[in-house]
Design a protein around this motif. Structure first.
Motif, short mmCIF file in Angstrom:
data_model
loop_
_atom_site.label_atom_id
_atom_site.label_comp_id
_atom_site.label_asym_id
_atom_site.label_seq_id
_atom_site.Cartn_x
_atom_site.Cartn_y
_atom_site.Cartn_z
N TYR A 257 0.84 -1.20 0.00
CA TYR A 257 0.00 0.00 0.00
C TYR A 257 0.88 1.25 0.00
CZ TYR A 257 -4.22 -2.69 0.99
OH TYR A 257 -5.28 -3.57 0.91
N PHE A 258 0.61 2.15 -0.95
CA PHE A 258 1.34 3.40 -1.05
C PHE A 258 0.36 4.55 -1.26
CE2 PHE A 258 4.69 0.48 -3.02
CZ PHE A 258 5.36 0.32 -1.81
N PRO A 259 0.75 5.77 -0.89
CA PRO A 259 -0.16 6.91 -1.04
C PRO A 259 -0.10 7.54 -2.42
CG PRO A 259 1.84 7.59 0.07
CD PRO A 259 1.96 6.11 -0.15
N TRP B 272 -4.09 10.30 -0.76
CA TRP B 272 -3.32 10.94 0.29
C TRP B 272 -4.22 11.41 1.43
CZ3 TRP B 272 1.30 11.12 2.11
CH2 TRP B 272 2.40 10.90 1.27
N SER B 273 -5.41 11.88 1.10
CA SER B 273 -6.29 12.48 2.10
C SER B 273 -6.65 11.52 3.23
CB SER B 273 -7.57 12.99 1.43
OG SER B 273 -8.24 11.94 0.75
N ASP B 274 -6.60 10.21 2.94
CA ASP B 274 -7.01 9.24 3.95
C ASP B 274 -5.99 8.12 4.14
OD1 ASP B 274 -9.03 8.36 5.83
OD2 ASP B 274 -9.50 6.73 4.43
N TYR B 275 -4.80 8.32 3.57
CA TYR B 275 -3.82 7.23 3.55
C TYR B 275 -3.45 6.75 4.96
CZ TYR B 275 0.53 4.66 2.99
OH TYR B 275 1.51 3.70 3.05
N GLY B 276 -3.05 7.70 5.81
CA GLY B 276 -2.60 7.31 7.15
C GLY B 276 -3.67 6.56 7.92
N ASN B 277 -4.87 7.08 7.89
CA ASN B 277 -5.98 6.43 8.60
C ASN B 277 -6.31 5.07 8.00
OD1 ASN B 277 -8.35 6.48 10.49
ND2 ASN B 277 -9.46 6.43 8.54
N ALA B 278 -6.31 5.00 6.66
CA ALA B 278 -6.67 3.74 6.00
C ALA B 278 -5.69 2.63 6.34
CB ALA B 278 -6.74 3.96 4.48
N VAL B 279 -4.40 2.95 6.33
CA VAL B 279 -3.40 1.93 6.65
C VAL B 279 -3.51 1.51 8.11
CG1 VAL B 279 -0.93 1.52 6.90
CG2 VAL B 279 -1.78 2.60 4.84
N SER B 280 -3.75 2.47 8.99
CA SER B 280 -3.88 2.13 10.42
C SER B 280 -5.06 1.18 10.64
CB SER B 280 -4.09 3.40 11.24
OG SER B 280 -2.93 4.21 11.20
N VAL B 281 -6.15 1.43 9.94
CA VAL B 281 -7.33 0.56 10.05
C VAL B 281 -7.00 -0.84 9.55
CG1 VAL B 281 -9.65 0.14 9.16
CG2 VAL B 281 -9.02 2.42 9.97
N LYS B 282 -6.30 -0.92 8.42
CA LYS B 282 -5.94 -2.23 7.87
C LYS B 282 -5.04 -3.00 8.83
CE LYS B 282 -6.33 -0.67 3.05
NZ LYS B 282 -7.46 -1.55 2.69
N MET B 283 -4.10 -2.29 9.46
CA MET B 283 -3.21 -2.94 10.42
C MET B 283 -4.02 -3.44 11.62
SD MET B 283 0.16 -2.74 9.50
CE MET B 283 1.38 -2.18 10.67
N PHE C 5 -0.97 -7.90 4.52
CA PHE C 5 -0.20 -7.25 3.45
C PHE C 5 1.25 -7.19 3.88
CE2 PHE C 5 -1.69 -3.86 6.19
CZ PHE C 5 -0.69 -2.89 6.20
N ASP C 6 2.13 -6.81 2.97
CA ASP C 6 3.54 -7.10 3.17
C ASP C 6 4.48 -5.90 3.20
OD1 ASP C 6 3.29 -10.12 2.93
OD2 ASP C 6 2.36 -9.44 1.06
N MET C 7 4.05 -4.75 2.71
CA MET C 7 4.90 -3.56 2.77
C MET C 7 4.04 -2.32 2.56
SD MET C 7 7.01 -3.75 -0.87
CE MET C 7 7.36 -5.50 -0.81
N TYR C 8 4.53 -1.21 3.11
CA TYR C 8 3.80 0.04 2.95
C TYR C 8 4.70 1.21 3.33
CZ TYR C 8 3.13 0.73 8.01
OH TYR C 8 3.33 0.95 9.35
N LEU C 9 4.32 2.40 2.93
CA LEU C 9 5.05 3.61 3.32
C LEU C 9 4.55 4.09 4.67
CD1 LEU C 9 6.99 6.02 2.40
CD2 LEU C 9 4.86 7.23 1.95
N ASP C 10 5.49 4.34 5.58
CA ASP C 10 5.14 4.98 6.84
C ASP C 10 6.21 6.02 7.15
OD1 ASP C 10 3.77 5.63 9.16
OD2 ASP C 10 3.50 3.54 9.78
N ASN D 185 5.66 6.00 14.67
CA ASN D 185 5.99 5.88 16.10
C ASN D 185 4.95 5.04 16.83
OD1 ASN D 185 8.39 7.45 16.14
ND2 ASN D 185 7.17 9.32 16.02
N GLN D 186 3.68 5.25 16.50
CA GLN D 186 2.63 4.46 17.16
C GLN D 186 2.71 2.99 16.77
OE1 GLN D 186 2.41 7.39 15.64
NE2 GLN D 186 0.62 8.59 16.31
N MET D 187 3.03 2.74 15.50
CA MET D 187 3.17 1.35 15.05
C MET D 187 4.32 0.65 15.76
SD MET D 187 0.77 0.68 12.91
CE MET D 187 -0.40 1.49 11.81
#
Length: 510
Positions: free
Chosen positions: A57-59, A93-104, A110-115, A122-124
């Motif tokens: 997953y990438f933004p 981009w508008s929802d990337y951070g939240n979307a990835v957090s929800v998926k986690m 999934f196997d890789m993503y931008l953080d 830091n939270q992860m």
């Protein structure tokens, strides 16, 4: 703007359109940890590996022509017997951070993503949601060699590699882009000092009817006191950028201070005040958002420059007529060796829950080899791009991959063949760790959790008070007093004390 929210909507568009940096190093023909096939031509070839599809997953928006390039990448992964194929998904981009957090949180596989520290990294880490990568990186020579040792060392979290640091430059180098043709028109020498710059700007103001001296987007003006100081680009008594907006670190006193209170750039604030008052700086600076367009239209004689591979490329079209009318002025350029913490703001992370973490890292290793890196970064050679020598390229299509999510490797940089000579010189300078001085705060990454209430209160001061001071709208002495007063009233000292404690914890071990 240090990369806190480096990829806002506008900046992302610039990056995606102008930063196409691909590889030029490495001789290995295949990637991953598939082992040696031996040199005996009569020995059997290694058995074809079962192909596992890795999800990423990438933004941002999916690049034009990406499906064809991804197919070519997967075909080559198969040909090289890595045992993997990529399934890359782009999220807004508008929802990337939240979307990835929800998926986690939901346990999606999934196997890789931008953080990044400015996203949820830091939270992860605190939630043990990311894989530690130290041993895995050490076992993958192409990956390790493609990123300078300084980047590995000073982008750790709690002393561990928690993501592959993605970046191209090793530190900040600031200056101005100027109209060389106007300088020569009035018989002025090449700019070497701030006095030379000042004479140029005031000459333009006095003699040019339709060209104004200097323009910069208001949001970037917090860098003006850095650029307009005699200390610009030098490693002296203070570290001006520690990764926390508005704050600096005094090496002599070993104390955290406000940038506005820094004696090292006091002359920079005075120049900003003077230039705004005298009409050298645009009177519209607070609202200015179109500096790039105005400079391209020939309405200004100078604008902001940073040796980051982005700023200079914005103006390359001005030289398509074959002229040589632009040049770059770097204050103290002949002796520049600024502080850097080698800090990057984007990381390729592997979820701890990934069932194919080793294979994901094999792909990252494979992507650290020249031909593979070029394929993903630039696209299909002959269709999307063609090489120009060993370190440049020519664009043939509209394909533009956002390298900051996966492929940025400082040792594999290519630069566009449209890049100005001066810009290439200073960009190449900025990619070399040897051209920077290690900051005593290297390894410090501010965690505001303990002071999140106070930090939230003082953050708006950047736009409401700090920027007007840096833009010249508020005179230097008046603006500094305002910053002191407001910072104190909002609990800023508690934030300073926490920054201090965290820096002390880093520096005590050095």
């Amino acid at each position: 703007m240090r990369l806190k929210k480096w990829f806002g909507t506008t900046t992302t568009a610039v990056l995606v359109s102008s930063l196409m940096l691909a590889g030029c190093g490495g001789n290995t023909k295949t990637g991953g940890n598939e082992g040696s096939s031996g040199t005996d031509t009569q020995s059997a070839a290694p058995a074809a590996k079962e192909i596992v599809t890795l999800k990423a997953y990438f933004p941002g928006d999916k690049p034009t022509g990406f499906d064809a390039v991804l197919q070519a990448v997967n075909d080559k992964l198969k040909a090289d017997n890595v045992g993997a194929a990529l399934n890359i998904n782009f999220l807004p981009w508008s929802d990337y951070g939240n979307a990835v957090s929800v998926k986690m949180s939901a346990g999606e596989d999934f196997d890789m993503y931008l953080d990044a520290p400015w996203l949820s990294m830091n939270q992860m880490i605190e939630g043990n949601s990311l894989m530690e990568l130290d041993a895995a990186v050490a076992e993958r020579p192409e990956l390790k060699a493609s990123i300078p040792e300084e980047m590995w060392e000073y982008n750790k979290f709690g002393g561990k590699i928690m993501g592959i640091p993605l970046g191209t430059t090793q530190g900040q180098l600031y200056g101005l882009l100027i109209r060389k043709d106007l300088r020569e028109k009035y018989g002025l020498p090449e700019l070497k000092t701030l006095d030379d710059l000042e004479k140029f700007l005031y000459t333009v103001k006095e003699k040019e009817k339709d060209v104004k001296p200097f323009v910069i987007n208001g949001i970037k003006a917090d860098k003006l006191p850095f650029v307009l100081s005699e200390s610009a680009n030098l490693a002296l008594d203070e570290v001006l950028e520690i990764g926390v907006n508005m704050f600096a670190y005094s090496i002599k006193d070993k104390k955290v201070t406000g940038q506005w209170a820094s004696p090292m750039i006091a002359d920079g604030y005075e120049r900003v005040t003077k230039y705004y008052k005298d009409g050298i700086i645009s009177k519209n600076i607070a609202q200015e958002q179109n500096a790039e367009t105005l400079f391209k239209q020939g309405k200004y004689a100078a604008t902001y420059y940073a040796a980051d591979g982005v700023e200079g490329l914005k103006y390359s079209e001005m030289l398509q007529d074959g002229s040589d009318k632009l040049e770059i002025f770097i204050p103290n350029g002949d002796k520049a060796k600024p502080y850097t913490a080698f800090q990057q703001w984007n990381f390729l992370c592997i979820p701890a829950s990934s069932k194919h973490a080793d294979l994901a890292l094999d792909v990252a290793n494979w992507m650290s080899i020249k031909e593979n890196h070029d394929l993903m970064e630039y696209g299909i050679q002959g269709k999307d791009w063609e090489p120009v020598g060993d370190s440049s390229y020519k664009v043939l299509s509209s394909y533009s991959f956002p390298g900051y999510v996966l492929t940025w490797r400082p040792t594999l940089n290519r630069t566009p063949d449209t890049m100005m000579k001066d810009d290439k010189k200073w960009f190449d300078f900025s990619t070399n760790p040897a051209n920077f001085t290690l900051s005593p705060t290297a390894g410090f990454n501010f965690n505001a959790e303990k002071v999140k209430t106070e930090y939230a209160k003082i953050t708006p001061l950047h736009d409401s008070t700090f920027l007007p001071l840096s833009q010249g709208l508020v005179p230097a002495e008046e603006g500094k007093k305002m910053m002191d007063k407001k910072m104190e009233s909002l609990g800023g000292q508690k934030v300073i004390d926490e920054i201090q404690a965290q820096i002390d914890a880093v520096t005590s071990g050095k």
